[in-house]
Design a protein around this motif. Structure first.
Motif, PDB file in Angstrom:
ATOM      1  N   SER A   1       9.641   3.788  -1.541  1.00 35.96           N
ATOM      2  CA  SER A   1       8.400   3.371  -1.303  1.00 35.96           C
ATOM      3  C   SER A   1       7.565   4.581  -1.875  1.00 35.96           C
ATOM      4  CB  SER A   1       8.117   2.867  -0.010  1.00 35.96           C
ATOM      5  OG  SER A   1       6.733   2.685   0.091  1.00 35.96           O
ATOM      6  N   LYS A   2       7.759   5.703  -1.575  1.00 43.48           N
ATOM      7  CA  LYS A   2       7.295   7.028  -2.016  1.00 43.48           C
ATOM      8  C   LYS A   2       7.448   6.985  -3.662  1.00 43.48           C
ATOM      9  CE  LYS A   2       8.044   9.748   2.076  1.00 43.48           C
ATOM     10  NZ  LYS A   2       8.750  10.998   2.698  1.00 43.48           N
ATOM     11  N   ILE A   3       8.537   6.758  -3.998  1.00 40.53           N
ATOM     12  CA  ILE A   3       8.581   6.957  -5.584  1.00 40.53           C
ATOM     13  C   ILE A   3       7.765   5.725  -6.277  1.00 40.53           C
ATOM     14  CG2 ILE A   3      10.503   6.361  -7.354  1.00 40.53           C
ATOM     15  CD1 ILE A   3      12.561   7.543  -5.555  1.00 40.53           C
ATOM     16  N   ALA A   4       7.794   4.492  -5.535  1.00 39.29           N
ATOM     17  CA  ALA A   4       7.059   3.445  -6.422  1.00 39.29           C
ATOM     18  C   ALA A   4       5.487   3.842  -6.211  1.00 39.29           C
ATOM     19  CB  ALA A   4       7.247   2.015  -5.533  1.00 39.29           C
ATOM     20  N   SER A   5       5.052   4.593  -5.173  1.00 45.15           N
ATOM     21  CA  SER A   5       3.559   5.127  -5.278  1.00 45.15           C
ATOM     22  C   SER A   5       3.367   6.126  -6.143  1.00 45.15           C
ATOM     23  CB  SER A   5       3.220   5.662  -3.768  1.00 45.15           C
ATOM     24  OG  SER A   5       3.427   4.469  -2.800  1.00 45.15           O
ATOM     25  N   ALA A   6       4.228   6.994  -6.893  1.00 47.09           N
ATOM     26  CA  ALA A   6       4.040   8.241  -7.435  1.00 47.09           C
ATOM     27  C   ALA A   6       2.962   7.863  -8.531  1.00 47.09           C
ATOM     28  CB  ALA A   6       5.269   8.726  -7.918  1.00 47.09           C
ATOM     29  N   ASP A   7       3.125   6.733  -9.284  1.00 46.80           N
ATOM     30  CA  ASP A   7       2.491   6.357 -10.564  1.00 46.80           C
ATOM     31  C   ASP A   7       0.857   6.447 -10.171  1.00 46.80           C
ATOM     32  OD1 ASP A   7       4.520   6.375 -12.161  1.00 46.80           O
ATOM     33  OD2 ASP A   7       4.924   4.249 -12.014  1.00 46.80           O
ATOM     34  N   LEU A   8       0.566   6.064  -9.034  1.00 47.37           N
ATOM     35  CA  LEU A   8      -0.836   6.116  -8.766  1.00 47.37           C
ATOM     36  C   LEU A   8      -1.362   7.727  -8.872  1.00 47.37           C
ATOM     37  CD1 LEU A   8      -1.153   4.025  -5.625  1.00 47.37           C
ATOM     38  CD2 LEU A   8      -1.949   3.458  -8.019  1.00 47.37           C
ATOM     39  N   TRP A   9      -0.627   8.711  -8.938  1.00 44.77           N
ATOM     40  CA  TRP A   9      -0.996  10.274  -8.878  1.00 44.77           C
ATOM     41  C   TRP A   9      -0.854  10.700 -10.296  1.00 44.77           C
ATOM     42  CZ3 TRP A   9      -3.983  11.726  -4.687  1.00 44.77           C
ATOM     43  CH2 TRP A   9      -3.764  10.880  -3.636  1.00 44.77           C
TER      44      TRP A   9
ATOM     45  N   LEU B   1      -4.912   0.057 -15.262  1.00 42.90           N
ATOM     46  CA  LEU B   1      -6.090  -0.629 -15.615  1.00 42.90           C
ATOM     47  C   LEU B   1      -5.901  -2.383 -15.169  1.00 42.90           C
ATOM     48  CD1 LEU B   1      -6.032   0.281 -19.648  1.00 42.90           C
ATOM     49  CD2 LEU B   1      -7.709   0.807 -17.887  1.00 42.90           C
ATOM     50  N   TRP B   2      -4.797  -2.547 -14.859  1.00 44.05           N
ATOM     51  CA  TRP B   2      -4.347  -3.857 -14.485  1.00 44.05           C
ATOM     52  C   TRP B   2      -3.760  -3.982 -13.177  1.00 44.05           C
ATOM     53  CZ3 TRP B   2      -7.093  -5.581 -18.145  1.00 44.05           C
ATOM     54  CH2 TRP B   2      -6.940  -4.735 -19.576  1.00 44.05           C
ATOM     55  N   GLY B   3      -3.749  -2.886 -12.373  1.00 41.76           N
ATOM     56  CA  GLY B   3      -3.350  -3.029 -10.809  1.00 41.76           C
ATOM     57  C   GLY B   3      -1.863  -2.798 -10.735  1.00 41.76           C
ATOM     58  N   ALA B   4      -1.063  -2.441 -11.886  1.00 34.02           N
ATOM     59  CA  ALA B   4       0.300  -2.692 -11.822  1.00 34.02           C
ATOM     60  C   ALA B   4       0.870  -1.378 -10.933  1.00 34.02           C
ATOM     61  CB  ALA B   4       0.907  -2.411 -13.235  1.00 34.02           C
ATOM     62  N   ASN B   5       0.058  -0.193 -11.143  1.00 33.48           N
ATOM     63  CA  ASN B   5       0.832   1.014 -10.142  1.00 33.48           C
ATOM     64  C   ASN B   5       0.353   0.790  -8.864  1.00 33.48           C
ATOM     65  OD1 ASN B   5       1.603   2.081 -12.612  1.00 33.48           O
ATOM     66  ND2 ASN B   5      -0.206   3.490 -12.955  1.00 33.48           N
TER      67      ASN B   5
END
Length: 450
Positions: A89-97, A131-135
């Motif tokens: 879950s932490k890895i999946a959140s990384a693209d927001l930063w 842009l599209w909410g993917a991250n």
């Protein structure tokens, strides 16, 4: 001074203007029943004690379940899967930063004094605009999958509780049957003494003596088989408690002393929140639903912003040019994007079917456990009366045979009827207790979604 803040304003505006392609999630449960077929609606209650096993009044069972929840290896493995899912879950959140790092290099140069090495380092930062909410979707899907492992652990806890309870009740019932067999063995020996005395006196034939000796040998064999079953059940319990069988031994309480509690039923719709396995399936569905949006967003342009490019030309025109240069639009990828979207949709549809099937199985588990509880309880009442009459008949036939009022075959029939009825009564009581455990488990075992 104002122009220095324009790039920041533009970037912030761009971040806020993105669209969210993640589809809304709607759980499809189908038509839920509003009542149970095998449970009276007026017995409906709102809460089950989380420590439901204590209602059976067995300190030994309380100790076994506490130990199993603490040391069961499958539960320990489930806890590690939660830790893995939390990390994912932490890895999946990384693209927001933004990705920030230092780019260093060493190069040589010559001067009048000879060769020297010069070290340089520069800070770089790269950010992918969502842009599209993917991250954000990846973050949310990662959280949902993490929660699914938590619910899976909770569902496993209910399974372990039920398995320990059922194994212990099986052990107690088998111990009771061993006691019955031992008492019956003594009865058979007492009858054999009478038959031998009558045979010596010429009052009975050698056939009667042979039959009673056969009965004695059969009773011994049955007793040994029951003792074997005891050992196997103890081995099962030891594994559930995370202990090697050689180091485990438990003495069960008298089977008749255990309570037969009244299970407080729940409304069918409440199981959606009370069953952790349904919660687990729902979290997996939510994550798969987001995956569809993530696959859809791959068809649209992506934008990465480099900090060094912006700093090199902070003017609006330079910023716009830098963004345009980093805007990537997928054109043709040989069907990869289409295949990804089709897979995500099919996977979500599959999980929805699995959820609905799981829901049907949950309702079946409640109805099955309630049906067995109801019918076994009625059978137990009848068998209790039958045991009392069988004991009475055996005592009468024993006395009558001793004084020669009846033949040996009549005594043999009442003898066999007694042990058969006593064993059947124990097994009927075991069916009731096993059904009660299954009913607690089917209702969620007192687990609460907090």
């Amino acid at each position: 001074m104002i122009t220095q803040h324009i790039p920041i304003v533009l970037v912030a505006s761009l971040l806020l203007s993105g669209c969210n392609l993640m589809p809304n999630f709607e759980l499809q449960t189908g038509e839920l029943p509003n009542h149970w077929r095998n449970i009276d609606s007026d017995t409906t209650a709102s809460k089950i004690d989380p420590q439901w096993w204590q209602a059976f009044g067995s300190p030994q069972l309380n100790r076994l379940i506490t130990e199993a929840l603490a040391y069961n290896n499958d539960l320990a493995s489930a806890t590690q899967r939660i830790a893995q899912a939390r990390a994912q879950s932490k890895i999946a959140s990384a693209d927001l930063w933004p990705v920030i790092g230092i780019d260093g290099n060493i190069h040589s140069q010559h001067d009048s004094l000879g060769e020297t090495r010069k070290k340089t380092a520069s800070l770089f930062a790269v950010y992918e605009v969502d842009l599209w909410g993917a991250n954000r979707g990846k973050r949310d899907a990662g959280q949902d999958r993490y929660l699914s492992t938590v619910f899976a652990r909770d569902a496993l806890r209910l399974v372990i509780m039920a398995e320990v309870s059922q194994a212990y009740f099986d052990l107690a019932a088998t111990s009771e049957r061993v006691r019955i067999a031992q008492a019956f063995l003594q009865n058979v020996r007492d009858v054999l003494n009478i038959v031998e005395a009558k045979f010596q006196a010429g009052a009975v034939s050698a056939l009667d003596l042979a039959q009673q000796k056969t009965e004695l040998a059969s009773t011994k064999a049955s007793l040994v088989l029951l003792q074997q079953q005891q050992s196997l059940i103890e081995n099962t319990l030891s594994i559930l408690l995370g202990r090697p069988p050689a180091d485990f031994q438990v003495i069960a309480e008298r089977f008749a002393d255990l309570n037969l509690p009244s299970v407080q039923s729940q409304q069918p719709y409440s199981l959606l929140l009370r069953r952790p396995d349904l919660q687990q399936a729902e979290m997996q569905l939510k994550a798969a639903n987001i995956d569809v949006g993530i696959a859809l967003s791959a068809f649209y342009p992506s934008l990465q912003i480099n900090l060094d490019t912006i700093l090199a030309n902070p003017q609006p025109a330079g910023l716009a040019l830098a963004m345009a240069a980093n805007l990537a639009q997928p054109l043709f990828q040989g069907g990869r994007l289409e295949g990804g979207l089709e897979y995500a949709k099919a996977h979500y549809a599959e999980l929805m079917e699995i959820y609905q099937q799981t829901l049907l199985v949950v309702f079946k588990e409640v109805e099955d456990a309630a049906a067995v509880r109801n019918h076994s309880s009625q059978r137990l009442l009848a068998l209790s009366e039958a045991v009392a009459r069988a004991r009475e008949a055996y005592q009468i036939s024993f006395e009558q045979y001793r004084v020669g009022a009846i033949d040996y075959q009549t005594l043999l029939n009442t003898q066999r009827s007694l042990i058969s009825t006593e064993n059947t009564e124990v097994l009927a009581r075991l069916d009731v207790m096993q059904a009660l455990v299954q009913l607690y488990k089917a209702f969620g075992g007192g687990w609460q979604n907090t």
